[in-house]
Design an enzyme around this catalytic site. Structure first.
Site, PDB file in Angstrom:
ATOM      1  CG  ASP A   1      -2.180   0.771   1.077  1.00 14.11           C
ATOM      2  OD1 ASP A   1      -2.093   1.989   0.789  1.00 14.11           O
ATOM      3  OD2 ASP A   1      -3.265   0.181   1.207  1.00 14.11           O
TER       4      ASP A   1
ATOM      5  CB  SER B   1      -2.735   7.334  -1.621  1.00 12.92           C
ATOM      6  OG  SER B   1      -3.391   6.154  -2.027  1.00 12.92           O
TER       7      SER B   1
ATOM      8  CB  SER C   1     -18.244  -1.162  -7.564  1.00 11.66           C
ATOM      9  OG  SER C   1     -19.314  -0.372  -7.125  1.00 11.66           O
TER      10      SER C   1
ATOM     11  CE1 TYR D   1     -14.219   3.480  -7.286  1.00 11.01           C
ATOM     12  CE2 TYR D   1     -16.608   3.345  -7.386  1.00 11.01           C
ATOM     13  CZ  TYR D   1     -15.401   2.831  -6.963  1.00 11.01           C
ATOM     14  OH  TYR D   1     -15.363   1.670  -6.226  1.00 11.01           O
TER      15      TYR D   1
ATOM     16  CE  LYS E   1     -13.361   0.019  -8.300  1.00  7.30           C
ATOM     17  NZ  LYS E   1     -12.208  -0.712  -7.816  1.00  7.30           N
TER      18      LYS E   1
ATOM     19  CG  ASN F   1     -24.275   0.391  -0.735  1.00  9.72           C
ATOM     20  OD1 ASN F   1     -24.702  -0.184  -1.737  1.00  9.72           O
ATOM     21  ND2 ASN F   1     -24.227   1.709  -0.654  1.00  9.72           N
TER      22      ASN F   1
ATOM     23  CG  ASN G   1     -18.184  11.725  -0.436  1.00  8.27           C
ATOM     24  OD1 ASN G   1     -18.598  12.874  -0.345  1.00  8.27           O
ATOM     25  ND2 ASN G   1     -16.978  11.430  -0.889  1.00  8.27           N
TER      26      ASN G   1
ATOM     27  N   GLY H   1     -27.584  11.681  -9.430  1.00  6.93           N
ATOM     28  CA  GLY H   1     -26.924  10.407  -9.778  1.00  6.93           C
ATOM     29  C   GLY H   1     -27.372   9.225  -8.939  1.00  6.93           C
TER      30      GLY H   1
HETATM   31  P1  NAD Z   1      -9.689   2.307   0.692  1.00 10.39           P
HETATM   32  O1  NAD Z   1      -9.412   3.616   0.089  1.00 10.39           O
HETATM   33  O2  NAD Z   1      -9.877   2.224   2.157  1.00 10.39           O
HETATM   34  O3  NAD Z   1      -8.555   1.235   0.271  1.00 10.39           O
HETATM   35  C1  NAD Z   1      -7.847   1.338  -0.934  1.00 10.39           C
HETATM   36  C2  NAD Z   1      -6.374   1.259  -0.572  1.00 10.39           C
HETATM   37  O4  NAD Z   1      -5.590   1.339  -1.751  1.00 10.39           O
HETATM   38  C3  NAD Z   1      -5.920   2.405   0.340  1.00 10.39           C
HETATM   39  O5  NAD Z   1      -5.233   1.849   1.444  1.00 10.39           O
HETATM   40  C4  NAD Z   1      -4.990   3.226  -0.539  1.00 10.39           C
HETATM   41  O6  NAD Z   1      -3.949   3.830   0.230  1.00 10.39           O
HETATM   42  C5  NAD Z   1      -4.483   2.176  -1.484  1.00 10.39           C
HETATM   43  N1  NAD Z   1      -4.027   2.675  -2.782  1.00 10.39           N
HETATM   44  C6  NAD Z   1      -4.676   3.459  -3.669  1.00 10.39           C
HETATM   45  N2  NAD Z   1      -3.922   3.651  -4.760  1.00 10.39           N
HETATM   46  C7  NAD Z   1      -2.763   2.970  -4.572  1.00 10.39           C
HETATM   47  C8  NAD Z   1      -1.590   2.781  -5.336  1.00 10.39           C
HETATM   48  N3  NAD Z   1      -1.433   3.330  -6.544  1.00 10.39           N
HETATM   49  N4  NAD Z   1      -0.607   2.027  -4.811  1.00 10.39           N
HETATM   50  C9  NAD Z   1      -0.737   1.458  -3.582  1.00 10.39           C
HETATM   51  N5  NAD Z   1      -1.814   1.598  -2.820  1.00 10.39           N
HETATM   52  C10 NAD Z   1      -2.829   2.347  -3.311  1.00 10.39           C
HETATM   53  O7  NAD Z   1     -10.985   1.703  -0.047  1.00 10.39           O
HETATM   54  P2  NAD Z   1     -11.848   0.417   0.300  1.00 10.39           P
HETATM   55  O8  NAD Z   1     -13.184   0.876   0.728  1.00 10.39           O
HETATM   56  O9  NAD Z   1     -11.074  -0.506   1.146  1.00 10.39           O
HETATM   57  O10 NAD Z   1     -12.016  -0.171  -1.155  1.00 10.39           O
HETATM   58  C11 NAD Z   1     -11.149  -1.176  -1.658  1.00 10.39           C
HETATM   59  C12 NAD Z   1     -11.511  -1.424  -3.106  1.00 10.39           C
HETATM   60  O11 NAD Z   1     -12.875  -1.817  -3.193  1.00 10.39           O
HETATM   61  C13 NAD Z   1     -11.368  -0.201  -4.011  1.00 10.39           C
HETATM   62  O12 NAD Z   1     -10.878  -0.619  -5.264  1.00 10.39           O
HETATM   63  C14 NAD Z   1     -12.782   0.302  -4.146  1.00 10.39           C
HETATM   64  O13 NAD Z   1     -12.989   0.992  -5.342  1.00 10.39           O
HETATM   65  C15 NAD Z   1     -13.559  -1.000  -4.124  1.00 10.39           C
HETATM   66  N6  NAD Z   1     -14.944  -0.823  -3.684  1.00 10.39           N
HETATM   67  C16 NAD Z   1     -15.190  -0.185  -2.498  1.00 10.39           C
HETATM   68  C17 NAD Z   1     -16.507   0.010  -2.099  1.00 10.39           C
HETATM   69  C18 NAD Z   1     -16.817   0.774  -0.834  1.00 10.39           C
HETATM   70  O14 NAD Z   1     -17.934   1.287  -0.710  1.00 10.39           O
HETATM   71  N7  NAD Z   1     -15.901   0.861   0.127  1.00 10.39           N
HETATM   72  C19 NAD Z   1     -17.565  -0.484  -2.871  1.00 10.39           C
HETATM   73  C20 NAD Z   1     -17.273  -1.159  -4.054  1.00 10.39           C
HETATM   74  C21 NAD Z   1     -15.948  -1.330  -4.450  1.00 10.39           C
HETATM   75  C1  WQD Z   2     -26.295   5.174   0.280  1.00  9.99           C
HETATM   76  C2  WQD Z   2     -27.677   5.785   0.402  1.00  9.99           C
HETATM   77  C3  WQD Z   2     -27.837   8.016  -0.479  1.00  9.99           C
HETATM   78  C4  WQD Z   2     -25.176   9.877   2.449  1.00  9.99           C
HETATM   79  C5  WQD Z   2     -21.512   4.549  -3.266  1.00  9.99           C
HETATM   80  C6  WQD Z   2     -20.874   4.467  -4.616  1.00  9.99           C
HETATM   81  C7  WQD Z   2     -20.747   3.036  -5.041  1.00  9.99           C
HETATM   82  C8  WQD Z   2     -20.036   2.202  -3.970  1.00  9.99           C
HETATM   83  C9  WQD Z   2     -20.587   2.417  -2.603  1.00  9.99           C
HETATM   84  C10 WQD Z   2     -17.750   2.021  -4.500  1.00  9.99           C
HETATM   85  C11 WQD Z   2     -28.125   6.553  -0.845  1.00  9.99           C
HETATM   86  C12 WQD Z   2     -28.071   8.015   1.007  1.00  9.99           C
HETATM   87  C13 WQD Z   2     -25.925   8.969   1.731  1.00  9.99           C
HETATM   88  C14 WQD Z   2     -25.838  10.900   3.188  1.00  9.99           C
HETATM   89  C15 WQD Z   2     -27.940   9.994   2.470  1.00  9.99           C
HETATM   90  N1  WQD Z   2     -18.658   2.554  -3.865  1.00  9.99           N
HETATM   91  N2  WQD Z   2     -27.285   9.023   1.753  1.00  9.99           N
HETATM   92  N3  WQD Z   2     -27.210  10.904   3.183  1.00  9.99           N
HETATM   93  O1  WQD Z   2     -24.290   5.949  -3.322  1.00  9.99           O
HETATM   94  O2  WQD Z   2     -25.153   3.626  -2.761  1.00  9.99           O
HETATM   95  O3  WQD Z   2     -22.796   3.946  -3.332  1.00  9.99           O
HETATM   96  O4  WQD Z   2     -20.701   3.817  -2.330  1.00  9.99           O
HETATM   97  O5  WQD Z   2     -17.810   1.272  -5.428  1.00  9.99           O
HETATM   98  O6  WQD Z   2     -20.073   3.035  -6.244  1.00  9.99           O
HETATM   99  O7  WQD Z   2     -21.682   5.178  -5.546  1.00  9.99           O
HETATM  100  O8  WQD Z   2     -23.584   4.769  -1.182  1.00  9.99           O
HETATM  101  O9  WQD Z   2     -23.346   5.396   1.173  1.00  9.99           O
HETATM  102  O10 WQD Z   2     -23.140   7.184  -0.591  1.00  9.99           O
HETATM  103  O11 WQD Z   2     -25.379   6.189  -0.138  1.00  9.99           O
HETATM  104  O12 WQD Z   2     -29.189  10.054   2.500  1.00  9.99           O
HETATM  105  O13 WQD Z   2     -25.215  11.755   3.826  1.00  9.99           O
HETATM  106  O14 WQD Z   2     -27.645   6.757   1.464  1.00  9.99           O
HETATM  107  O15 WQD Z   2     -28.702   8.922  -1.115  1.00  9.99           O
HETATM  108  O16 WQD Z   2     -29.506   6.365  -0.990  1.00  9.99           O
HETATM  109  P1  WQD Z   2     -24.059   4.640  -2.721  1.00  9.99           P
HETATM  110  P2  WQD Z   2     -23.777   5.935  -0.134  1.00  9.99           P
END
Ligand code: NAD
Ligand code: WQD
Length: 337
Positions: free
Chosen positions: A31, A34, A124, A149, A153, A179, A198, A294
């Site tokens: 890692d 970042s 995702s 974003y 994916k 989620n 967010n 969105g």
């Molecule tokens: P996170 O940001 O906590 O973890 C991602 C990690 O990758 C971080 O520790 C960051 O420092 C590291 N990183 C980023 N760019 C890097 C690079 N170039 N080199 C080395 N390290 C790097 O996010 P997370 O919630 O743990 O998500 C993990 C993965 O799952 C991500 O790819 C994210 O897009 C995907 N994902 C997350 C969610 C969610 O809601 N958390 C939902 C769907 C998919």
């Molecule tokens: C969940 C619900 C909001 C915040 C996002 C990404 C998705 C994935 C997961 C990575 C929605 C509502 C939220 C707030 C609210 N990430 N909400 N007040 O939008 O489903 O998904 O995170 O891949 O790609 O788009 O997740 O947690 O932002 O929202 O009412 O302050 O909560 O409108 O209905 P979302 P979220």
């Protein structure tokens, strides 16, 4: 079996490191911090009662990756490394395309050099796009992503499919997370967003702790159970266990397989707020505001393929998610700082 976790210090990666280690795997975390902290790794070590192997490196840096592959000789790679903020991706699309795609290409190229064939990718539910059919099934069409974003994916999924067509022994598992929420039940590791969150759950926990004054509920006029948005909140420990199942699956399958990792249950924003109050006893003041651009009314998974082919299913409830998220937040009001 040694598993390289790219982005393994992050929210999902750290929980996965714990579950992999408990299942007898040997995680190697890479890692650049970042969006994370090395403290997350020491907390994982505290949970496990043993030390973990980790490297500070950028996953786009192939020379750094080669040095790690030479030393560690991993058997598989799980790729979490990427940027994940929807908002930020709209403001900084090039940064997102560069980091989220370069990390994948660098890993795949170095894996080929070292003859490593299993690759698990953090995809995702966002790939189902704005025309998602509910519940989402893996065979549904993808596309219509509403932000850079989401496109990163989907592009990664396409790159991995093409790579698996051309490289005969490649084993790719695309995990479409719904989620992710909650934290490890120890309260030692959890989600540590930078700035104002967010996502819903970290926002709720910061309202509960008094860091933020109230929750803005984005819309109460959706065609849902109570008018608020409906999502499939999956406990991060269940999600982490899905990666253990995916590694097992990849041992016996070449090519690409896609799995939804969700619970199959939709929970509305207002239901989540009520569940939080019920399980923690802490009030969440909220106001209804306009819909967030969105957002979709409902997104939830049909997770039966993962149950059928990987024998994985989520077991934790929305109450568990809330209680564990709150334990993490109240024990660590400033995150890992
Ligand atoms: P996170 O940001 O906590 O973890 C991602 C990690 O990758 C971080 O520790 C960051 O420092 C590291 N990183 C980023 N760019 C890097 C690079 N170039 N080199 C080395 N390290 C790097 O996010 P997370 O919630 O743990 O998500 C993990 C993965 O799952 C991500 O790819 C994210 O897009 C995907 N994902 C997350 C969610 C969610 O809601 N958390 C939902 C769907 C998919
Ligand atoms: C969940 C619900 C909001 C915040 C996002 C990404 C998705 C994935 C997961 C990575 C929605 C509502 C939220 C707030 C609210 N990430 N909400 N007040 O939008 O489903 O998904 O995170 O891949 O790609 O788009 O997740 O947690 O932002 O929202 O009412 O302050 O909560 O409108 O209905 P979302 P979220």
């Amino acid at each position: 079996m040694k598993v390289l976790l790219a982005g393994g210090a992050g929210y999902i990666g750290s929980h996965t490191a714990v579950e992999l280690s408990k299942a007898g795997y040997d995680p190697v975390i890479v890692d650049n911090y970042s969006n994370s902290s090395p403290i997350a790794i020491s907390r994982c070590e505290e949970i496990l009662g043993k030390s973990l192997t980790f490297y500070e490196a950028d996953v786009t840096d192939k020379e750094a990756l080669r040095a790690i592959f030479t030393k560690e000789q991993p058997d598989a790679v799980i790729h979490f490394a990427g940027f994940k903020s929807v908002d930020e991706s709209v403001r900084m699309p090039l940064l997102y395309y560069r980091n989220n795609i370069d990390t994948t290409l660098s890993l795949l190229e170095v894996m080929r050099e070292y003859d490593v064939s299993s690759f698990i990718f953090s995809s995702s539910a966002t790939v189902y796009g704005e025309n998602a059919q509910i519940p989402c099934v893996e065979t549904d069409p993808t596309g219509g992503c509403t932000n850079p974003y989401g496109w990163t994916k989907l592009m990664n999924e396409e790159i991995l499919k093409d790579a698996a067509l051309a490289i005969t022994n490649l084993r790719v598992v695309l995990l479409r997370y719904f989620n992710p929420a909650g934290a490890h039940e120890s309260g030692l590791i959890g989600e540590d967003p930078k700035g104002i969150p967010n996502n819903l759950m970290p926002y709720v926990t910061q309202v509960a702790s008094g860091k933020l004054p109230f929750l803005k509920v984005f819309g109460n006029d959706y065609p849902t159970v109570d008018g608020s948005g409906v999502r499939d909140f999956i406990h991060v420990v269940d999600l982490a266990k899905g990666h253990v199942a995916a590694l097992e699956y990849a041992k016996n399958h070449t090519g690409v397989e896609i799995f939804n990792l969700g619970t199959g249950r939709g929970v509305s924003v207002l239901e989540l707020v009520n569940a939080f109050v019920d399980s923690t006893g802490v009030d969440i003041p909220y106001e209804i505001v306009d819909r967030r651009p969105g957002d979709l009314a409902e997104v939830w998974a049909n997770p039966s393929k993962a149950k059928e082919l990987m024998n994985w299913q989520a077991t934790k409830t929305i109450g568990d998610i809330c209680a564990d998220a709150w334990r993490w937040q109240s024990n660590n009001p400033q995150g890992y700082e």
